[in-house]
Design a protein around this motif. Structure first.
Motif, short mmCIF file in Angstrom:
data_model
loop_
_atom_site.label_atom_id
_atom_site.label_comp_id
_atom_site.label_asym_id
_atom_site.label_seq_id
_atom_site.Cartn_x
_atom_site.Cartn_y
_atom_site.Cartn_z
N THR A 78 -10.89 3.15 -10.70
CA THR A 78 -11.73 1.55 -12.13
C THR A 78 -10.42 0.77 -11.99
O THR A 78 -10.74 -0.08 -12.84
CB THR A 78 -12.67 2.22 -13.20
N GLY A 79 -8.97 0.83 -11.87
CA GLY A 79 -8.46 -0.06 -12.67
C GLY A 79 -8.49 -1.70 -10.74
O GLY A 79 -8.90 -1.35 -10.02
N SER A 80 -7.21 -1.81 -11.28
CA SER A 80 -6.96 -3.01 -10.19
C SER A 80 -5.36 -2.26 -9.97
O SER A 80 -4.67 -2.04 -10.04
CB SER A 80 -6.75 -4.23 -11.04
N PRO A 81 -5.55 -3.14 -8.38
CA PRO A 81 -3.92 -2.43 -7.86
C PRO A 81 -3.34 -3.31 -8.42
O PRO A 81 -3.35 -4.20 -9.06
CB PRO A 81 -4.45 -2.84 -6.25
N ASP A 82 -1.88 -2.80 -8.73
CA ASP A 82 -1.33 -2.77 -9.66
C ASP A 82 0.22 -3.19 -7.99
O ASP A 82 0.58 -2.75 -8.00
CB ASP A 82 -0.03 -2.39 -9.89
N LEU A 83 0.04 -4.80 -8.02
CA LEU A 83 1.05 -5.33 -6.74
C LEU A 83 2.88 -5.26 -6.98
O LEU A 83 3.35 -5.76 -5.51
CB LEU A 83 0.75 -6.66 -6.29
N GLY A 84 2.96 -4.33 -7.90
CA GLY A 84 4.36 -5.04 -8.42
C GLY A 84 4.75 -3.53 -8.31
O GLY A 84 5.77 -3.33 -9.52
N ASP A 370 -9.54 6.65 -4.46
CA ASP A 370 -8.61 6.32 -6.36
C ASP A 370 -8.42 4.87 -6.61
O ASP A 370 -7.98 5.11 -7.56
CB ASP A 370 -7.30 7.04 -5.72
N GLY A 371 -8.63 4.17 -5.74
CA GLY A 371 -8.33 2.55 -6.21
C GLY A 371 -7.21 2.12 -5.54
O GLY A 371 -7.17 0.64 -6.41
N ALA A 372 -6.14 2.76 -5.57
CA ALA A 372 -5.29 2.05 -4.39
C ALA A 372 -4.98 1.30 -3.47
O ALA A 372 -6.35 1.64 -2.95
CB ALA A 372 -4.13 3.32 -4.61
N LEU A 373 -4.75 -0.21 -3.35
CA LEU A 373 -4.47 -0.26 -2.46
C LEU A 373 -3.62 -0.17 -1.22
O LEU A 373 -2.53 -0.76 -1.01
CB LEU A 373 -4.02 -1.64 -2.63
N GLY A 384 7.08 -9.49 15.77
CA GLY A 384 7.35 -9.47 14.98
C GLY A 384 8.82 -9.44 15.00
O GLY A 384 9.38 -9.05 15.45
N ASP A 385 9.55 -9.48 13.46
CA ASP A 385 11.03 -8.47 14.05
C ASP A 385 11.12 -8.06 13.19
O ASP A 385 10.49 -7.85 11.92
CB ASP A 385 11.65 -10.13 12.81
N ILE A 386 11.81 -7.03 13.96
CA ILE A 386 10.96 -5.47 13.35
C ILE A 386 13.03 -5.32 12.23
O ILE A 386 13.68 -5.78 12.88
CB ILE A 386 11.60 -5.11 14.61
N ARG A 387 12.22 -4.32 11.24
CA ARG A 387 13.16 -4.41 9.93
C ARG A 387 12.96 -2.83 10.30
O ARG A 387 12.63 -2.04 10.64
CB ARG A 387 12.31 -4.85 8.62
N ASP A 388 13.97 -2.58 9.24
CA ASP A 388 14.66 -0.94 9.40
C ASP A 388 13.40 -0.23 8.53
O ASP A 388 12.93 -0.61 7.80
CB ASP A 388 15.28 -0.73 8.45
N GLY A 389 12.73 1.06 9.09
CA GLY A 389 11.82 2.00 9.15
C GLY A 389 10.32 1.67 9.50
O GLY A 389 8.97 2.13 9.51
N ASP A 390 10.22 0.31 9.88
CA ASP A 390 9.14 -0.56 10.26
C ASP A 390 7.82 0.19 11.63
O ASP A 390 9.52 0.97 12.34
CB ASP A 390 9.07 -1.27 11.49
N ASP A 391 7.13 0.50 11.78
CA ASP A 391 6.24 0.21 11.42
C ASP A 391 6.13 1.23 9.78
O ASP A 391 5.68 1.84 9.48
CB ASP A 391 4.72 -0.51 11.82
N ARG A 392 5.42 0.27 8.64
CA ARG A 392 5.22 0.79 7.50
C ARG A 392 3.64 0.82 6.63
O ARG A 392 3.68 0.14 7.25
CB ARG A 392 6.38 0.22 6.40
N ILE A 393 3.53 1.66 6.08
CA ILE A 393 2.25 2.28 5.21
C ILE A 393 3.08 1.94 3.71
O ILE A 393 3.79 3.23 2.98
CB ILE A 393 1.61 3.35 5.51
N LEU A 394 1.87 1.12 3.27
CA LEU A 394 2.02 0.64 1.59
C LEU A 394 1.38 1.55 0.65
O LEU A 394 0.16 1.09 1.31
CB LEU A 394 3.11 -0.57 1.14
N ARG A 395 1.46 1.61 -0.61
CA ARG A 395 0.57 2.43 -1.52
C ARG A 395 0.46 1.20 -3.04
O ARG A 395 2.14 1.02 -3.42
CB ARG A 395 0.39 3.79 -1.39
N PHE A 396 0.02 0.91 -3.62
CA PHE A 396 -0.20 -0.18 -5.57
C PHE A 396 -1.19 0.52 -5.91
O PHE A 396 -2.40 1.04 -5.57
CB PHE A 396 -0.21 -1.68 -4.65
N PRO A 397 -0.67 1.36 -6.54
CA PRO A 397 -1.74 2.66 -7.37
C PRO A 397 -2.56 1.21 -8.07
O PRO A 397 -2.01 -0.01 -9.13
CB PRO A 397 -1.16 3.36 -7.90
N ALA A 398 -3.22 1.53 -8.60
CA ALA A 398 -4.76 1.04 -9.65
C ALA A 398 -4.30 1.17 -10.98
O ALA A 398 -4.02 2.37 -11.23
CB ALA A 398 -6.10 0.81 -9.08
N ARG A 399 -4.08 0.53 -11.70
CA ARG A 399 -3.76 0.79 -13.79
C ARG A 399 -5.57 0.34 -13.74
O ARG A 399 -5.77 -1.06 -14.00
CB ARG A 399 -2.66 0.27 -13.99
#
Length: 399
Positions: A78-84, A370-373, A384-399
């Motif tokens: 029920t929270g909002s993704p914490d993009l920080g 679970d509401g995470a983005l 793209g310009d490839i960065r170390d670790g690309d391509d990646r999956i990121l998760r932003f939990p909802a608070r």
């Protein structure tokens, strides 16, 4: 094609390809370990807080600040993704495209060029669980969108949109069985293949297609290209479609790659523009969104439906979209940022951006059970310009 390549010279294409090839050679062993071995156990989940920036903000590249994690922060549905508070939950993925969640919270992720589907579980190494046969990955084509049946607990079906030898098509399958055709005959090309699929609140399968580089298809009601289609889970035209016995739900689209519903059950779609304007459209059954007669705004006096929001193609080139509460999230490829906007009635207001030049090209954004983005990068797609670790999956939990 995506608006990216409208501004790229042949020299840039060659340089990107050389960089892409060298990075693939250097990371091949690491990618194998990432798929088959254990993910690093001691990395800490930290993302330095990043301020939202306006279009007039600084363009200097920022170094990614999320660390690979072996456990994830709790998230409140029920929270909002914490993009920080981002966490990197997978890396070294080969052109991730489609993403869909299983009932247990794990995600299935499509690799465009390999035809593989990976199971991504936070805190564990990515696990290959299926390879779709017959995928022909050329240009923007390959294994694209994924969707999980609303009745997965009973039927175990996964749906995939992919480019085959002769067309773009949709199949469904169980992870331990062969695929069966659901819908075929969507024209293919090196670009404008569309590819996003998703089940709506009504249990029907919605499909975003592209014009396959021939704009006239978008205005042809007999062609599935340049449309949003609405199908039954078996692939037939869904009951209640604007034209009986037709799969077409809306038309006049150039290249639809984002589909999401708000809390009122309204469908929004992201669409690539050509040279000037990308769009977010509020989809009305039977409406015509103007392509190729209109790009962006200005079609209302000619009977076309106006977009709810536009950007310049350099700022966006939108692919996946997601909605949480009254907030719209848009993954931008050429714009290399995450767009955020507020939904209010039929309006999409106050667009602002985040992660500009931080992670590179962004392809898919999705809200987990679970509401995470979740957010995927798309730097290994050849543009793209490839960065170390690309391509990646990121998760932003909802608070």
């Amino acid at each position: 094609m995506e608006a990216t390549d409208m501004a790229m010279s042949a020299a840039n294409h060659s340089a990107t390809a050389r960089t892409h090839g060298r990075a693939r050679d250097l990371t091949g062993a690491r990618r194998y370990i990432s798929y088959r071995g254990a993910i690093a156990r001691t990395a800490v989940a930290v993302l330095l807080a990043t301020a939202l920036s306006s279009c007039a903000g600084e363009d200097a590249p920022q170094a990614p600040s999320a660390s690979t994690v072996s456990s994830t922060a709790p998230s409140a549905p029920t929270g909002s993704p914490d993009l920080g508070a981002g966490e990197e939950i997978a890396r070294d993925i080969d052109v991730p495209w489609g993403l869909a969640f299983l009932p247990d919270g794990a995600a299935l992720v499509a690799e465009r060029d390999t035809g593989r589907i990976l199971r991504i579980t936070p805190g564990r190494a990515p696990e290959p669980v299926y390879e779709v046969p017959g995928v022909v990955a050329r240009g923007e084509g390959g294994l694209l969108g994924l969707a999980v049946s609303p009745d997965y607990a009973e039927n175990r079906y996964v749906y995939a949109y992919f480019t085959a030898a002769d067309d773009n098509r949709i199949v469904r399958f169980r992870l331990d069985g062969p695929p069966e055709p659901v819908f075929q005959g969507i024209a293919k090309a090196g670009n404008h293949n569309g590819g996003r699929i998703a089940f709506g609140p009504d249990g029907m399968l919605y499909v975003g297609t592209g014009d396959a580089a021939q704009g006239d298809r978008s205005q042809d009601p007999g062609s599935p290209n340049g449309k949003i289609l609405r199908l039954t889970p078996e692939g037939r035209p869904a009951p209640g479609n604007p034209t009986p016995d037709s799969p077409v739900y809306s038309l006049g689209h150039r290249n639809v790659q984002g589909l999401a519903w708000d809390r009122d059950g309204r469908l929004f779609a992201a669409e690539f523009g050509q040279n000037r304007l990308d769009e977010i459209n509020l989809i009305t059954p039977g409406a015509n969104y103007g392509w190729p007669e209109v790009e962006g705004t200005g079609g209302a006096t000619r009977g076309y439906t106006e977009p709810a929001l536009t950007w310049s193609t350099a700022e966006a080139s939108p692919s996946g979209i997601a909605i949480a509460g009254d907030t719209l999230y848009v993954a931008a490829l050429r714009g290399e940022r995450l767009w955020i906007a507020t939904l209010s009635g039929e309006s999409v207001n106050d667009p602002r951006d985040l992660f500009r030049n931080t992670y590179g090209r962004l392809r898919t954004v999705a809200v987990a059970p679970d509401g995470a983005l979740w957010l995927t990068t798309s730097n290994t797609d050849g543009r793209g310009d490839i960065r170390d670790g690309d391509d990646r999956i990121l998760r932003f939990p909802a608070r």
